[in-house]
Write a protein that holds these residues in place. Structure first.
Motif, short mmCIF file in Angstrom:
data_model
loop_
_atom_site.label_atom_id
_atom_site.label_comp_id
_atom_site.label_asym_id
_atom_site.label_seq_id
_atom_site.Cartn_x
_atom_site.Cartn_y
_atom_site.Cartn_z
N LEU A 1 2.76 7.44 -8.63
CA LEU A 1 2.75 6.29 -7.72
C LEU A 1 3.94 6.29 -6.76
CD1 LEU A 1 1.65 3.35 -10.05
CD2 LEU A 1 0.32 4.45 -8.25
N ARG A 2 4.97 7.04 -7.09
CA ARG A 2 6.19 7.02 -6.27
C ARG A 2 5.95 7.40 -4.81
NH1 ARG A 2 10.54 10.54 -5.09
NH2 ARG A 2 12.53 9.42 -4.91
N PRO A 3 5.18 8.47 -4.51
CA PRO A 3 4.97 8.80 -3.08
C PRO A 3 4.26 7.71 -2.29
CG PRO A 3 4.39 10.65 -4.50
CD PRO A 3 4.57 9.48 -5.40
N SER A 4 3.46 6.88 -2.97
CA SER A 4 2.71 5.85 -2.26
C SER A 4 3.48 4.55 -2.10
CB SER A 4 1.39 5.56 -3.00
OG SER A 4 0.57 6.71 -3.01
N LEU A 5 4.24 4.16 -3.13
CA LEU A 5 4.87 2.85 -3.13
C LEU A 5 6.31 2.86 -2.62
CD1 LEU A 5 3.53 1.35 -6.48
CD2 LEU A 5 2.63 1.12 -4.18
N THR A 6 7.02 3.98 -2.77
CA THR A 6 8.41 4.03 -2.29
C THR A 6 8.50 3.79 -0.78
OG1 THR A 6 9.06 5.49 -4.09
CG2 THR A 6 10.49 5.43 -2.15
N PRO A 7 7.64 4.42 0.06
CA PRO A 7 7.72 4.11 1.49
C PRO A 7 7.47 2.64 1.80
CG PRO A 7 6.46 6.12 1.13
CD PRO A 7 6.68 5.51 -0.21
N VAL A 8 6.61 1.99 0.99
CA VAL A 8 6.35 0.58 1.23
C VAL A 8 7.62 -0.23 1.01
CG1 VAL A 8 5.01 -1.41 0.50
CG2 VAL A 8 3.93 0.84 0.61
N ASP A 9 8.35 0.07 -0.07
CA ASP A 9 9.61 -0.63 -0.31
C ASP A 9 10.61 -0.36 0.81
OD1 ASP A 9 8.63 -1.62 -2.70
OD2 ASP A 9 9.39 0.05 -3.88
N ARG A 10 10.64 0.88 1.30
CA ARG A 10 11.57 1.19 2.39
C ARG A 10 11.21 0.42 3.65
NH1 ARG A 10 11.29 6.23 1.98
NH2 ARG A 10 9.77 6.71 3.62
N LEU B 1 10.81 0.92 13.18
CA LEU B 1 10.92 1.47 11.83
C LEU B 1 10.72 2.98 11.87
CD1 LEU B 1 8.75 -1.17 9.94
CD2 LEU B 1 11.19 -1.23 10.39
N ASP B 2 11.35 3.67 10.92
CA ASP B 2 11.20 5.12 10.81
C ASP B 2 9.85 5.45 10.18
OD1 ASP B 2 13.77 5.35 11.80
OD2 ASP B 2 14.67 5.30 9.80
N ASP B 3 9.16 6.41 10.79
CA ASP B 3 7.85 6.81 10.28
C ASP B 3 8.03 7.75 9.09
OD1 ASP B 3 5.25 7.58 9.85
OD2 ASP B 3 4.77 7.82 11.96
N PRO B 4 7.56 7.39 7.89
CA PRO B 4 7.73 8.27 6.72
C PRO B 4 6.78 9.45 6.71
CG PRO B 4 6.54 6.29 6.10
CD PRO B 4 6.95 6.11 7.53
N GLY B 5 5.85 9.55 7.65
CA GLY B 5 4.97 10.71 7.70
C GLY B 5 3.55 10.38 7.30
N GLN C 1 1.14 4.20 7.20
CA GLN C 1 0.21 3.26 7.81
C GLN C 1 0.86 1.90 8.04
OE1 GLN C 1 -3.30 3.14 5.37
NE2 GLN C 1 -3.54 5.36 5.34
N LEU C 2 1.64 1.47 7.06
CA LEU C 2 2.33 0.19 7.21
C LEU C 2 3.35 0.25 8.34
CD1 LEU C 2 2.78 -2.67 6.14
CD2 LEU C 2 4.41 -1.73 4.50
N VAL C 3 4.07 1.36 8.45
CA VAL C 3 5.07 1.52 9.52
C VAL C 3 4.41 1.50 10.88
CG1 VAL C 3 6.61 3.20 10.58
CG2 VAL C 3 6.86 2.66 8.18
N ARG C 4 3.32 2.24 11.03
CA ARG C 4 2.65 2.27 12.33
C ARG C 4 2.09 0.90 12.69
NH1 ARG C 4 1.40 7.65 10.59
NH2 ARG C 4 -0.42 6.94 9.41
N GLY C 5 1.56 0.19 11.71
CA GLY C 5 1.09 -1.16 11.99
C GLY C 5 2.21 -2.11 12.36
N ALA C 6 3.35 -2.00 11.64
CA ALA C 6 4.49 -2.87 11.94
C ALA C 6 5.08 -2.56 13.31
CB ALA C 6 5.56 -2.73 10.86
N ASN C 7 5.18 -1.27 13.67
CA ASN C 7 5.72 -0.90 14.98
C ASN C 7 4.79 -1.35 16.10
OD1 ASN C 7 8.04 0.27 13.98
ND2 ASN C 7 7.18 2.32 13.91
N ALA C 8 3.48 -1.25 15.88
CA ALA C 8 2.54 -1.75 16.89
C ALA C 8 2.67 -3.26 17.05
CB ALA C 8 1.11 -1.37 16.49
N MET C 9 2.88 -3.96 15.94
CA MET C 9 3.08 -5.40 16.02
C MET C 9 4.36 -5.73 16.77
SD MET C 9 3.67 -8.12 12.92
CE MET C 9 5.25 -7.34 12.56
#
Length: 328
Positions: free
Chosen positions: A65-74, A91-95, A101-109
């Protein structure tokens, strides 16, 4: 080979359920196929095996679960540091993965919010300038002309008045003339006609001279030669920031000396207003004055900083790009 990419495209809930299901399925398979058994009365060796198995399941679950949830916490941590007054703060794009996906959505917002804020600020400031222009014109055309008529009438009355009333009438004329000068000064502050007619350098010179004439602080001004052509919006922002900074230096900082400079830094233009006030940047009222300067700076893509310390005075520094050439 493609399973990590397929997993990254799944919703976060699906990823968590899939990972937990795989871990539990693997644990169930181990229990069914291994010779390990648990007797009705659990012995120490069996308890150790079960606890070790539980630790392995938890560790494997966390590892998957670490690869999926750690970027969310960041992303959550970075979102708390995004400031409205820092344009372009993203926000920095984790790749890959849900975090990406959350980063791209937040940056678009943030892009949409920044564009909406810039458009809203432009409308508000344009409305303010239009209202300033209307009030200044009414003061000049109506109040100023009325006071001029009063002055002329008083002059006529004074010429035919008895000797004992001439002195009093002269005092009234002087008061009326002073009121007329105040009305004209307020009208110039509301809408500086010299800015439209003669440009930014002349407008700053007139602003500093008027500030020094009606205040207690000495003003040193310098405008560097070779400034790039500026748009009308940029010139107006620079003038208003200088005006607000001088007002704060006079009313709140108790400054005795103020220095206003306009220089070039690469392709950008830098305005600095420094005073020797006793209270540092805390003397600037954190209300409409500072927020208004910041909003104006953001409107033309500039940055504004207020620096200094207790007993060290205050420095207001505005850096703006030149923008399009000034309209004739």
């Amino acid at each position: 080979m493609h399973s990590p990419r397929i997993l990254a495209r799944m919703p976060l809930l699906g990823q968590v359920c899939l990972v937990n299901g795989a871990v539990l399925a693997a644990a169930t398979g181990v229990l069914l196929l291994s010779p390990a058994r648990v007797s009705p009365e659990v012995v120490r060796a069996e308890a150790v095996v079960v606890l070790v198995g539980l630790a392995v399941v938890l560790a494997l679950n966390a590892l998957l679960l670490r690869p999926s949830l750690t970027p969310v916490d960041r992303v959550v941590r970075q979102m708390s540091g995004v400031e409205r007054m820092r344009p372009g703060d993203r926000l920095d794009d984790p790749g890959e993965g849900a975090g990406a996906q959350l980063v791209r959505g937040a940056n678009a917002m943030l892009d949409r919010l920044e564009a909406a804020q810039r458009a809203s600020s432009a409308r508000v400031l344009a409305a303010q300038e239009a209202e300033r222009h209307r009030i200044a014109q009414e003061l000049h055309d109506q109040v100023g002309q009325s006071l001029t008529v009063v002055l002329l009438g008083l002059k006529q009355v004074q010429q035919h008045a008895p000797e004992q009333l001439v002195g009093e009438l002269q005092l009234v004329r002087d008061s009326t003339r002073a009121a007329l000068d105040d009305v004209r000064r307020v009208a110039r502050q509301l809408r500086p006609g010299v800015l439209d007619d003669l440009g930014l350098a002349s407008a700053l010179t007139a602003l500093c001279s008027e500030f020094e004439a009606h205040g207690t602080a000495r003003v040193r001004r310098s405008v560097a030669p070779g400034l790039p052509p500026l748009s009308a919006d940029v010139e107006l922002v620079i003038y208003r920031v200088a005006q607000e900074a001088l007002t704060n230096a006079a009313r709140h900082a108790g400054a005795q000396e103020v220095e206003v400079s306009l220089t070039r830094l690469g392709d950008a233009v830098v305005l600095e207003v420094c005073d020797d006030g006793r209270d540092g940047p805390g003397s600037i009222v954190p209300g409409a004055g500072v927020s208004g300067m910041q909003e104006r700076a953001l409107l033309v893509g500039g940055t504004l900083r207020v620096e200094g310390g207790a007993g060290a005075g205050t420095r207001v520094r505005l850096v703006v790009p030149p923008g399009p050439t000034r309209r004739p």
